[in-house]
Design an enzyme around this catalytic site. Structure first.
Site, PDB file in Angstrom:
ATOM      1  N   HIS A 143       0.170   7.744  52.875  1.00 60.82           N
ATOM      2  CA  HIS A 143       0.807   8.116  52.165  1.00 60.82           C
ATOM      3  C   HIS A 143       1.023   9.996  51.951  1.00 60.82           C
ATOM      4  CE1 HIS A 143       3.463   8.899  47.995  1.00 60.82           C
ATOM      5  NE2 HIS A 143       2.138   9.078  47.033  1.00 60.82           N
ATOM      6  N   LYS A 164       3.992  17.065  46.572  1.00 62.46           N
ATOM      7  CA  LYS A 164       5.026  17.186  47.836  1.00 62.46           C
ATOM      8  C   LYS A 164       6.272  17.226  48.624  1.00 62.46           C
ATOM      9  CE  LYS A 164       2.370  12.921  48.266  1.00 62.46           C
ATOM     10  NZ  LYS A 164       2.538  13.211  46.568  1.00 62.46           N
ATOM     11  N   ASP A 182       6.617  10.514  51.696  1.00 63.78           N
ATOM     12  CA  ASP A 182       6.073   8.766  51.403  1.00 63.78           C
ATOM     13  C   ASP A 182       5.228   8.487  51.593  1.00 63.78           C
ATOM     14  OD1 ASP A 182       5.885   7.489  49.085  1.00 63.78           O
ATOM     15  OD2 ASP A 182       7.493   5.960  49.318  1.00 63.78           O
TER      16      ASP A 182
END
Length: 321
Positions: A143, A164, A182
């Site tokens: 992730h 992020k 992602d």
């Protein structure tokens, strides 16, 4: 970590550059290939089967083909009996050389795919080795966001909602390139190299809270994305916590292990007012300098030690008399 395999049918149907054509053994197309190394039987065809790598793809080049086609029918029958006594996943003849009928008969009977290619042996081995290395490389999912900044592949990690994707979006707007958002697929291509990429479904897309799904290539252009990138640095974004220590000198060299490879790790505290994108850019440039052998923190530490030592000597002039 997963260790994927590949079917013989994948080589036949999905890699036109190999120029493969099936001659026999169609029922064995589901045979699994679990090793990236290939084998040229060579000496084994003379009867020496010690350490015979039967679990690899068997490549018959000009030498092997010339040998078996020059044998008498009796010798060839003996060669086939010994050779096909092993469990084989597939056999490939290069240079467009046709295998003898006894090979085709055994492959059809035993369900061993027998294929030919017009490609030369050397080029074929180079092509198929690259395909197998990529297909069989150990891999995992992580992730985060993978982005290329000043040529350095940076994996942004951290808890969901830490920023992020927003950081990556700002970096893309500044001219850097998105690889994956992602979920990052990571493959180990060697003992010290990791390649990150994205699934076909998510490629070139990002999710930004409040905006939804964005197509980065359409918005910023083809120069804003790339399909894969070597991972050279991990930047872990953490929410600022009072009292928690973060590296302030750069003398520490923490790493994180991914698929057995140690990757440099930087922990960056996130709080309102901090310009995270410019910190990431600076980290990328600093990583490039470190690859060239320049470490600002170590150089400063050496200068500081020399300065303190010099000051100590000046304060104690009689010490060396």
């Amino acid at each position: 970590m997963s260790m994927p395999g590949i079917n013989v049918s994948n080589l036949l149907n999905e890699h036109e550059e190999l120029g493969l054509r099936l001659l026999a053994g169609q029922k064995g197309l589901t045979n699994r290939i679990n090793m990236s190394e290939i084998n040229r039987p060579g000496l084994s065809l003379t009867g020496f089967y010690e350490s015979f790598a039967h679990d690899r793809i068997q490549i018959f080049g000009k030498g092997e083909w010339a040998y078996i086609t020059s044998r008498t029918p009796e010798d060839l029958e003996k060669i086939a009996a010994e050779f096909f006594g092993f469990h084989l996943n597939c056999i490939i003849f290069t240079h467009g050389n046709m295998p003898p009928p006894i090979f085709m008969e055994n492959c059809e009977k035993l369900g061993i795919p027998l294929m030919i290619s017009e490609v030369s042996t050397h080029k074929f081995i180079t092509l198929i080795s690259g395909i197998l290395d990529r297909s069989l490389a150990p891999r995992t999912m992580r992730h985060g966001v993978l982005i290329e900044v000043f040529g350095i592949g940076i994996l942004l990690s951290g808890k969901s909602g830490v920023g992020k994707s927003e950081t990556a979006l700002e970096l893309i707007e500044r001219g850097h390139r998105l690889v994956a958002d992602d979920m990052v697929e990571i493959r180990r291509l060697s003992e010290s190299y990791l390649i990150g990429t994205c699934s076909d479904l998510l490629r070139h897309h990002m999710e930004i809270r409040g905006l939804g799904i964005l197509n980065i290539k359409d918005i910023f252009g083809i120069g804003s994305v790339r399909d894969h990138k070597l991972i050279e640095l991990i930047i872990h974004l953490e929410e600022w916590t009072e009292g928690k220590d973060f590296d302030r000198t750069g003398l520490e060299n923490p790493t994180e292990e991914l698929l057995g490879v140690q990757i440099p790790l930087i922990r960056v505290p996130v709080r309102p007012g901090r310009n995270i994108p410019i910190i990431v850019e600076t980290a990328a440039m600093n990583q490039r300098l470190r690859k060239l052998g320049k470490n600002a923190a170590q150089e400063f530490n050496q200068k500081l030690s020399q300065y303190l030592q010099q000051g100590k000597v000046e304060r104690n002039p009689t010490q060396n008399q």
